[in-house]
Motif scaffolding. Structure first.
Motif, short mmCIF file in Angstrom:
data_model
loop_
_atom_site.label_atom_id
_atom_site.label_comp_id
_atom_site.label_asym_id
_atom_site.label_seq_id
_atom_site.Cartn_x
_atom_site.Cartn_y
_atom_site.Cartn_z
N GLU A 76 -46.64 -53.75 24.41
CA GLU A 76 -47.67 -52.74 24.15
C GLU A 76 -48.67 -53.02 25.27
O GLU A 76 -49.24 -51.89 25.80
CB GLU A 76 -48.16 -52.52 22.96
CG GLU A 76 -48.79 -51.18 22.42
CD GLU A 76 -48.93 -50.87 20.78
OE1 GLU A 76 -50.29 -51.38 20.76
OE2 GLU A 76 -48.21 -50.96 20.11
N ARG A 77 -49.22 -54.40 25.39
CA ARG A 77 -50.18 -54.65 26.30
C ARG A 77 -49.66 -54.33 27.78
O ARG A 77 -50.75 -54.24 28.74
CB ARG A 77 -50.41 -56.25 26.30
CG ARG A 77 -50.93 -56.40 25.01
CD ARG A 77 -51.58 -58.12 25.02
NE ARG A 77 -52.16 -58.22 25.97
CZ ARG A 77 -52.68 -59.62 26.16
NH1 ARG A 77 -51.86 -60.58 25.86
NH2 ARG A 77 -53.71 -59.88 27.19
N ALA A 82 -44.19 -51.69 30.52
CA ALA A 82 -43.66 -52.18 29.01
C ALA A 82 -42.05 -52.61 29.08
O ALA A 82 -41.44 -53.64 28.87
CB ALA A 82 -44.14 -51.56 27.90
#
Length: 127
Positions: A76-77, A82
């Motif tokens: 998610e970061r 991703a």
């Protein structure tokens, strides 16, 4: 003898004022294709930043450094990246840009433990 794999790394530099060309190291990105590994660790020396530019946006620079770490971490970061493989994320991060947080040149080496290499290089070249 322990098997060692080729790895690549680039320093992450902070260039507070582009017109002056002054910079300092604030992180390192390590990529090891054989282990499908990419990671970044950063350390911002606020005193250096403010010495080079007393009006620097410290919070903005910190956010940019966290974004580099997040992109390497994946998930998610990493936002839109991703789903990208580690090598693609590394190549994207080392592409030159005209920003305050910039990648340095890419170097290579051999390592048995890329995760330990990130910490070693951070201690050696940044802190």
């Amino acid at each position: 003898m322990t098997k060692r794999d080729v790895f690549e790394y680039a320093l992450v530099r902070v260039v507070p004022r582009m017109e002056r060309g002054e910079c300092f190291n604030a992180g390192v990105i390590v990529y090891c294709r054989a282990k499908s590994y990419v990671a970044a660790r950063t350390h911002l020396d606020e005193a250096k930043l403010l010495a080079l530019d007393p009006k620097a946006d410290v919070a903005g620079v910190r956010a940019a450094l966290r974004a580099v770490e997040g992109l390497c971490a994946g998930g998610e970061r990493a936002g839109q990246a991703a789903g990208d493989e580690p090598g693609r994320r590394f190549r994207w991060l080392i592409a030159p840009r005209s920003t305050v947080v910039q990648p340095g040149p890419v170097h290579t080496g051999l390592t048995a433990d890329p995760e330990a290499e990130v910490e070693r290089l951070l201690d050696l070249l940044v802190r």
